[in-house]
Design a protein around this motif. Structure first.
Motif, PDB file in Angstrom:
ATOM      1  N   LEU A 162       0.849  -1.185   0.000  1.00 55.03           N
ATOM      2  CA  LEU A 162       0.000   0.000   0.000  1.00 55.03           C
ATOM      3  C   LEU A 162       0.889   1.241   0.000  1.00 55.03           C
ATOM      4  O   LEU A 162       1.892   1.298   0.716  1.00 55.03           O
ATOM      5  N   GLU A 163       0.522   2.189  -0.808  1.00 53.63           N
ATOM      6  CA  GLU A 163       1.360   3.388  -0.956  1.00 53.63           C
ATOM      7  C   GLU A 163       1.385   4.186   0.341  1.00 53.63           C
ATOM      8  O   GLU A 163       0.340   4.452   0.944  1.00 53.63           O
ATOM      9  N   LEU A 164       2.596   4.570   0.749  1.00 50.53           N
ATOM     10  CA  LEU A 164       2.759   5.401   1.935  1.00 50.53           C
ATOM     11  C   LEU A 164       2.885   6.856   1.509  1.00 50.53           C
ATOM     12  O   LEU A 164       3.497   7.156   0.476  1.00 50.53           O
ATOM     13  N   PRO A 165       2.340   7.776   2.288  1.00 57.85           N
ATOM     14  CA  PRO A 165       2.540   9.200   1.988  1.00 57.85           C
ATOM     15  C   PRO A 165       4.038   9.517   1.953  1.00 57.85           C
ATOM     16  O   PRO A 165       4.801   9.019   2.783  1.00 57.85           O
ATOM     17  N   GLU A 166       4.433  10.329   1.000  1.00 57.13           N
ATOM     18  CA  GLU A 166       5.851  10.641   0.824  1.00 57.13           C
ATOM     19  C   GLU A 166       6.474  11.198   2.095  1.00 57.13           C
ATOM     20  O   GLU A 166       7.613  10.906   2.428  1.00 57.13           O
ATOM     21  N   GLU A 167       5.714  11.989   2.834  1.00 62.24           N
ATOM     22  CA  GLU A 167       6.260  12.601   4.048  1.00 62.24           C
ATOM     23  C   GLU A 167       6.629  11.553   5.096  1.00 62.24           C
ATOM     24  O   GLU A 167       7.527  11.761   5.908  1.00 62.24           O
TER      25      GLU A 167
END
Length: 360
Positions: free
Chosen positions: A209-214
């Motif tokens: 699952l994609e994690l927020p870049e921050e």
């Protein structure tokens, strides 16, 4: 000019140097314990590789490997000196410091400058994002793992409240944990990237699952030691920093030699001849995958380095996610950059040559 006196002086100097070298070699190594949750294995082959290449002995160090179930267990052991060095996430140390009760330890080596923990689901799962985990069950290594505060924060950021909107179960690591996902007793896993690569290599198709870049850019595991050891034996900490950097550089340069060399540290880990090729492929993929996710290839000359902005970033994130009540405390109690120069004081080409010449 009579060459004899010069020859005698040269011979005398050589004899003196030999005596000094012999005396240095005779110096007993200092045995130090290095802890890692959950367990040492070829999943983290770099430090054992450096051990077999003699990088720690060059610093007067004999390593003793300690395995524990989570940062919550390891951090107090490092604080009281029963384990000299611990590889762990900083979350629990930050929580304690924010309450005005800091552990008497400092992180001195940035082992993974990027987040290496992931949320994964089966490839055909209907779950497409972190927000979709609402109402689902997540498997974690153990409830004592130090990454969980940051995981809670990531979910909170997309409106999913930990232990309220999502059920969290300890599932351990390895095949037992993967089976929980395959059998649908959990809908997702929150484990380090190393575990996910191994699961793929074992034949289970998964999706990350994609994690927020921050959050992806927040550093993960670091190496910590007690304030007392830093004060009483800074040379030991400096030597540890340098040997770890050399070990990581060596494993990146010759990853197959690196994982095969683990058998010297733990002979029982060596697979049978018919399983050896797959074993090697798996652990090469695991280590290379971690280096890619951790962006370690870009660190030449900057191995192990922490910056004040790194720590301000992670502290502020934990404050925003209500993991801590205040970010207004002295973050210098958490880390030191004192050993940054030592961490990079070595000939990287010589290290790479040694790695490639290694005989597992």
């Amino acid at each position: 000019m009579n060459p004899i006196p010069n020859m005698l002086r040269t011979a005398a100097l050589a004899a003196t140097l030999f005596s000094v070298a012999t005396a240095l070699q005779a110096e007993p190594l200092k045995t130090v314990r290095i802890g890692y949750p959950p367990a040492w294995s070829a999943v983290e082959a770099a430090i054992p590789f450096g051990d077999t290449l003699g990088f720690f002995k060059e610093e007067g160090i004999a390593l003793e490997y300690v395995s524990v179930q989570g940062t919550a267990i390891l951090l107090p052991q490092v604080a009281n000196g029963s384990v000299e060095f611990g590889i762990m996430t900083p979350d629990l140390a930050i929580i304690a410091a924010s309450k005005g009760e800091p552990f008497p330890v400092k992180f001195f080596y940035n082992f993974y400058p990027r987040n290496i923990f992931e949320f994964t689901v089966l490839e055909n799962s209907p779950i497409k994002s972190l927000a979709d985990l609402k109402g689902k069950t997540i498997g974690v290594g153990a409830l004592s793992w130090g990454n969980l505060p940051m995981s809670r924060l990531m979910l909170s950021d997309v409106g999913v409240t930990w232990m309220k909107d999502v059920k969290v179960l300890p599932v351990g690591v390895g095949p037992a944990a993967w089976e929980r996902l395959k059998s649908s007793s959990v809908d997702a896993l929150n484990l380090p990237a190393t575990q996910n690569v191994m699961m793929e290599q074992a034949g289970t198709p998964i999706r990350r699952l994609e994690l927020p870049e921050e959050f992806r850019k927040v550093f993960s595991n670091g190496i910590a030691t007690s304030n007392e050891l830093i004060q009483s034996n800074p040379e030991l900490v400096a030597g540890m920093s340098r040997a770890v950097s050399k070990s990581i550089a060596a494993c990146m340069a010759a990853t197959e030699n690196c994982v095969r060399s683990y058998w010297k540290i733990d002979p029982s880990s060596k697979p049978t001849a018919d399983n050896e090729a797959q074993w090697v492929r798996t652990f090469v993929a695991v280590n290379q995958g971690t280096y890619t996710i951790g962006e370690l290839a870009s660190l030449e000359g900057k191995h192990g380095v922490y910056t004040e902005s790194d720590w301000k970033n992670i502290v502020q994130k934990m404050k925003d996610g209500e993991q801590i009540k205040s970010a207004d405390f002295d973050i210098s109690a958490l880390y030191t950059d004192r050993f940054a120069k030592d961490s990079n004081d070595f000939d990287i080409e010589a290290v790479r040559a040694a790695a490639n010449a290694a005989q597992p």
